[in-house]
Design a protein around this motif. Structure first.
Motif: not given
Length: 372
Positions: A213-218, A237-242, A247-250, A256-258
């Motif tokens: 998945g991608g950002y939109d699937d969070l 943890r809230p959705l905003s955390y993920f 965003t920052v890791l990728n 970096r994150m999948r």
């Protein structure tokens, strides 16, 4: 070897991490942006010739009401832990952090002390006298790690009675890893126990598909994660955390994150996040629905993630934290039972260590944390 320590830029820090075979995901510069409630600093160690030979991400947490900080280096710093002159590395760091207003320093040396292979753990689980991993003889012991622990004690670093530091380890001391270096995928699969192999086949037969998945699937990830939190009674943890994490890791490194989903008949049944730094790949967070368990989505997803890690050239697939309890009545026992099925090995690190720069404030923090 005389070393100097100073603040470095994030770019310098990242460039250094990229020269290494691996480092903890908690020590990449972007991890500071995940932990927004902490102030951060990037430290660099330089040798006589001016070459950068070590780095550390420090997170600063302010004490309520006073301008003093807990300085924390999660799973770091990234230095030569086996250097005979460990003092030369750590003393300048303590002096620097004290100047920055730290009253206490907490760090987690990425140093492995013991490993237990799956057959050894299984034998331990079957033995009624065995309650903890430590009750069984390790398959591999790293003598140099004991030397590191001795040196730290002599320098004044402390660990709590339980071996966890002060107010307990923040990062897991025990983890479960599947080594991938110098093994074929066939070898890895053969290392799985019968139940795991059967469940992987079962999922395949049932038509479970595993997709990235991608950002939109969070948001969909969050739905499954909150179901899991309710079932396992933890605070999610809230959705905003993920979203921030993604965003920052990728942004730092596009790989970096999948995010993975295992779905059956178009319905997502389980999900997981994966983190990658060099040759080290972590299964980071996992989530699953209360339905569809009979088609074994979690086994299918882990096998896909492991294969992807292998295809990336990873040397280790890290299933992260386990408890050291081998007692079947312990509520955390299911975690090690699930992970042991992958073959692999339980790994113990030397744990987290505290250095009280101000004993009074350090004690106050200890009391505060134990009451929370």
């Amino acid at each position: 070897m005389s070393l100097t320590l100073r603040t470095i830029s994030r770019e310098q820090h990242l460039a250094y991490i990229q020269t290494l075979p691996a480092a903890s995901h908690c020590q990449v510069p972007a991890w500071a942006d995940v932990k927004t409630e902490w102030r951060s600093e990037n430290l660099g160690w330089f040798d006589k010739s001016g070459e950068l030979v070590g780095a550390g991400l420090v997170l600063y947490r302010q004490l309520p009401k006073i301008k003093r900080y807990l300085a924390y280096l999660p799973e770091g710093p990234v230095i030569n832990w086996y250097a005979p002159n460990l003092d030369d590395w750590l003393q300048p760091m303590l002096a620097h952090l004290k100047n920055q207003g730290a009253f206490s320093v907490k760090m987690g040396p990425p140093v492995v002390i013991r490993r237990w292979d799956a057959p050894t753990i299984k034998a331990g689980i079957q033995d009624p006298d065995v309650k903890r991993l430590r009750d069984i003889e390790a398959t591999h012991i790293e003598p140099r790690a004991f030397e590191v622990a001795d040196r730290l004690r002599k320098m004044g670093w402390q660990q709590g009675e339980d071996g966890g530091a002060g107010f307990g380890d923040v990062q897991p001391r025990y983890v479960y890893q599947v080594p991938l270096a110098n093994r074929s995928l066939d070898d890895v699969l053969k290392g799985f126990n019968q139940l795991w192999r059967r469940n992987i086949k079962k999922a395949e037969k049932a038509g479970v598909e595993v997709v990235q998945g991608g950002y939109d699937d969070l948001a969909e990830w969050q739905r499954l994660y909150e179901i899991t939190a309710e079932r396992d009674r933890f605070r999610p943890r809230p959705l905003s955390y993920f979203q921030r994490m993604w965003t920052v890791l990728n942004t730092e490194d596009p790989n970096r994150m999948r995010l993975y989903f295992a779905r059956h008949n178009g319905v997502n049944l389980s999900a997981a996040t994966m983190l990658v730094v060099g040759g080290h790949v972590w299964y980071s967070y996992g989530a699953s629905d209360n339905i569809g368990r009979e088609v074994r989505p979690s086994n299918a997803m882990q096998w896909r993630m492991l294969r992807d890690a292998y295809a990336m050239g990873a040397t280790v697939y890290d299933l992260r934290g386990i408890s050291d309890s081998l007692d079947e009545t312990d509520h955390l026992f299911g975690l090690i039972q699930f992970k042991v099925g992958t073959g692999g090995e339980a790994v113990e690190y030397v744990g987290e260590w505290d250095f009280p720069l101000n004993k009074l404030l350090h004690k106050a923090l200890d009391i505060y944390m134990s009451r929370r």
